[in-house]
Motif scaffolding. Structure first.
Motif, PDB file in Angstrom:
ATOM      1  N   PRO A 184       0.896  -1.230  -0.056  1.00 33.16           N
ATOM      2  CA  PRO A 184      -0.136  -0.052   0.142  1.00 33.16           C
ATOM      3  C   PRO A 184       0.835   1.362   0.143  1.00 33.16           C
ATOM      4  CG  PRO A 184      -0.763  -1.376   1.598  1.00 33.16           C
ATOM      5  CD  PRO A 184       0.500  -2.227   0.935  1.00 33.16           C
ATOM      6  N   GLU A 185       2.188   1.340   0.434  1.00 34.86           N
ATOM      7  CA  GLU A 185       2.927   2.610   0.562  1.00 34.86           C
ATOM      8  C   GLU A 185       3.422   2.639  -0.863  1.00 34.86           C
ATOM      9  OE1 GLU A 185       5.624  -0.968   0.984  1.00 34.86           O
ATOM     10  OE2 GLU A 185       3.638  -0.378   1.791  1.00 34.86           O
ATOM     11  N   VAL A 186       3.636   1.716  -1.720  1.00 36.95           N
ATOM     12  CA  VAL A 186       3.725   2.276  -3.044  1.00 36.95           C
ATOM     13  C   VAL A 186       2.743   2.579  -3.808  1.00 36.95           C
ATOM     14  CG1 VAL A 186       4.780   0.965  -5.202  1.00 36.95           C
ATOM     15  CG2 VAL A 186       5.665   0.497  -3.081  1.00 36.95           C
ATOM     16  N   ALA A 187       1.478   1.975  -3.421  1.00 35.63           N
ATOM     17  CA  ALA A 187       0.325   2.683  -4.136  1.00 35.63           C
ATOM     18  C   ALA A 187       0.221   4.112  -3.869  1.00 35.63           C
ATOM     19  CB  ALA A 187      -0.764   1.619  -3.589  1.00 35.63           C
ATOM     20  N   ARG A 188       0.287   4.321  -2.599  1.00 38.09           N
ATOM     21  CA  ARG A 188       0.443   5.934  -2.062  1.00 38.09           C
ATOM     22  C   ARG A 188       1.101   6.645  -2.942  1.00 38.09           C
ATOM     23  NH1 ARG A 188      -3.525   3.470  -0.318  1.00 38.09           N
ATOM     24  NH2 ARG A 188      -4.310   4.453  -1.993  1.00 38.09           N
ATOM     25  N   ARG A 189       2.433   6.143  -3.170  1.00 39.04           N
ATOM     26  CA  ARG A 189       3.506   6.991  -3.982  1.00 39.04           C
ATOM     27  C   ARG A 189       2.980   7.205  -5.384  1.00 39.04           C
ATOM     28  NH1 ARG A 189       7.920   3.956  -1.790  1.00 39.04           N
ATOM     29  NH2 ARG A 189       8.754   3.838  -3.774  1.00 39.04           N
ATOM     30  N   TYR A 190       2.365   6.130  -5.857  1.00 40.38           N
ATOM     31  CA  TYR A 190       1.936   6.248  -7.220  1.00 40.38           C
ATOM     32  C   TYR A 190       0.761   7.239  -7.330  1.00 40.38           C
ATOM     33  CZ  TYR A 190       0.235   4.392 -11.727  1.00 40.38           C
ATOM     34  OH  TYR A 190      -0.382   4.209 -13.246  1.00 40.38           O
ATOM     35  N   GLU A 191      -0.104   7.114  -6.366  1.00 42.07           N
ATOM     36  CA  GLU A 191      -1.373   7.956  -6.267  1.00 42.07           C
ATOM     37  C   GLU A 191      -0.728   9.485  -6.424  1.00 42.07           C
ATOM     38  OE1 GLU A 191      -3.762   8.637  -2.461  1.00 42.07           O
ATOM     39  OE2 GLU A 191      -5.043   7.180  -3.899  1.00 42.07           O
ATOM     40  N   GLU A 192       0.270   9.772  -5.406  1.00 38.90           N
ATOM     41  CA  GLU A 192       0.802  11.039  -5.277  1.00 38.90           C
ATOM     42  C   GLU A 192       1.399  11.521  -6.569  1.00 38.90           C
ATOM     43  OE1 GLU A 192       3.752  10.904  -1.996  1.00 38.90           O
ATOM     44  OE2 GLU A 192       2.014  10.376  -0.706  1.00 38.90           O
ATOM     45  N   LEU A 193       2.244  10.735  -7.235  1.00 43.74           N
ATOM     46  CA  LEU A 193       2.541  11.045  -8.728  1.00 43.74           C
ATOM     47  C   LEU A 193       1.477  11.249  -9.606  1.00 43.74           C
ATOM     48  CD1 LEU A 193       4.995  10.987 -10.636  1.00 43.74           C
ATOM     49  CD2 LEU A 193       4.744   8.477 -11.034  1.00 43.74           C
ATOM     50  N   LYS A 194       0.397  10.425  -9.779  1.00 44.11           N
ATOM     51  CA  LYS A 194      -0.571  10.718 -10.517  1.00 44.11           C
ATOM     52  C   LYS A 194      -1.126  11.962 -10.269  1.00 44.11           C
ATOM     53  CE  LYS A 194      -2.982   6.958 -10.127  1.00 44.11           C
ATOM     54  NZ  LYS A 194      -4.040   5.976 -10.332  1.00 44.11           N
ATOM     55  N   LEU A 195      -1.518  12.444  -9.082  1.00 48.64           N
ATOM     56  CA  LEU A 195      -2.055  13.738  -8.770  1.00 48.64           C
ATOM     57  C   LEU A 195      -1.147  14.971  -9.104  1.00 48.64           C
ATOM     58  CD1 LEU A 195      -3.614  12.683  -5.100  1.00 48.64           C
ATOM     59  CD2 LEU A 195      -4.904  13.449  -7.248  1.00 48.64           C
ATOM     60  N   SER A 196       0.030  14.771  -8.922  1.00 51.14           N
ATOM     61  CA  SER A 196       1.020  15.861  -9.240  1.00 51.14           C
ATOM     62  C   SER A 196       1.116  15.903 -10.994  1.00 51.14           C
ATOM     63  CB  SER A 196       2.379  15.727  -8.811  1.00 51.14           C
ATOM     64  OG  SER A 196       3.108  14.480  -9.574  1.00 51.14           O
ATOM     65  N   LEU A 197       0.957  14.721 -11.642  1.00 48.87           N
ATOM     66  CA  LEU A 197       1.203  14.826 -13.056  1.00 48.87           C
ATOM     67  C   LEU A 197      -0.203  15.418 -13.642  1.00 48.87           C
ATOM     68  CD1 LEU A 197       2.817  11.485 -13.813  1.00 48.87           C
ATOM     69  CD2 LEU A 197       3.934  13.701 -13.641  1.00 48.87           C
ATOM     70  N   LYS A 198      -1.106  15.094 -13.074  1.00 44.42           N
ATOM     71  CA  LYS A 198      -2.485  15.611 -13.438  1.00 44.42           C
ATOM     72  C   LYS A 198      -2.512  17.145 -13.626  1.00 44.42           C
ATOM     73  CE  LYS A 198      -7.544  16.340 -12.269  1.00 44.42           C
ATOM     74  NZ  LYS A 198      -7.474  17.598 -12.545  1.00 44.42           N
ATOM     75  N   LYS A 199      -2.005  17.986 -12.789  1.00 44.36           N
ATOM     76  CA  LYS A 199      -1.808  19.155 -12.668  1.00 44.36           C
ATOM     77  C   LYS A 199      -1.327  19.649 -14.256  1.00 44.36           C
ATOM     78  CE  LYS A 199      -1.562  19.674  -7.700  1.00 44.36           C
ATOM     79  NZ  LYS A 199      -0.742  19.535  -6.751  1.00 44.36           N
TER      80      LYS A 199
END
Length: 192
Positions: free
Chosen positions: A142-157
């Motif tokens: 799950p900690e890797v999933a959270r990092r992936y989530e953070e990456l996606k949110l930053s890239l969306k911008k």
């Protein structure tokens, strides 16, 4: 109103921006419904495996609300026949590569924007695909999933209206953790 196939890439990206939403329990239900439709549609084909892949297959992960499905047939399957069946069933062809036995299709993209249920279908010969390993790794760690989530949110911008650049910008992360998954899990999807 223009049909989708008449729109430029820029028009399509404006109509279908990167949208990220909290995980929905509907994703599993939508996958199961579509899996049954595919099973019925390909009753005369030898389906090897149907898998829910992508971020919607990882519980709790923020995702584009698009259910990704990997449909696998035996090596040498009838690519043209499969493409025709899918298109007649309402799927829109994005990629047809007969040599590599790959089809990519979507459903739920309309001239007015996204439908309630949106799907991407990846059709291939049975194989040891990174998408399966990456999904499994995110579920297990799950900690890797959270990092992936953070990456996606930053890239969306940056890439909200450039789907290709958004996908490319995630590729190093996805490749890195697909390889870690292969090391951690061994050849769980290798052909027997």
């Amino acid at each position: 109103m223009k049909r989708l196939e008449e729109m430029s890439l820029e028009e399509l990206w404006a109509l279908f921006p990167i949208v990220l939403k909290e995980h929905s329990s509907n994703y599993v239900k939508w996958y199961e419904e579509e899996k049954q439709r595919l099973t019925d549609l390909f009753a005369d084909f030898e389906i090897q495996r149907i898998s829910h892949i992508g971020s919607t297959s990882v519980e709790g992960l923020i995702a584009k609300p698009i259910v990704d499905i990997l449909l696998e047939f035996p090596e040498g399957y009838d690519v043209e026949g499969a493409a025709t069946l899918l298109q007649n069933a309402g799927w829109i062809s994005m990629i047809k590569d007969k040599e590599r036995q790959r089809l990519d299709l979507n459903k739920g993209y309309t001239p007015e924007g996204f439908a309630e249920k949106v799907y991407h279908l990846h059709v291939r010969a049975l194989g040891d695909w990174d998408e399966l390993y990456f999904r499994d790794y995110l579920r297990e760690y799950p900690e890797v999933a959270r990092r992936y989530e953070e990456l996606k949110l930053s890239l969306k911008k940056t890439y909200e209206h450039d789907r290709d650049a958004y996908t490319d910008a995630k590729s190093t992360f996805v490749q890195t953790y697909s390889q870690k998954a292969r090391q951690a899990f061994g050849p769980r999807y290798l052909l027997k």
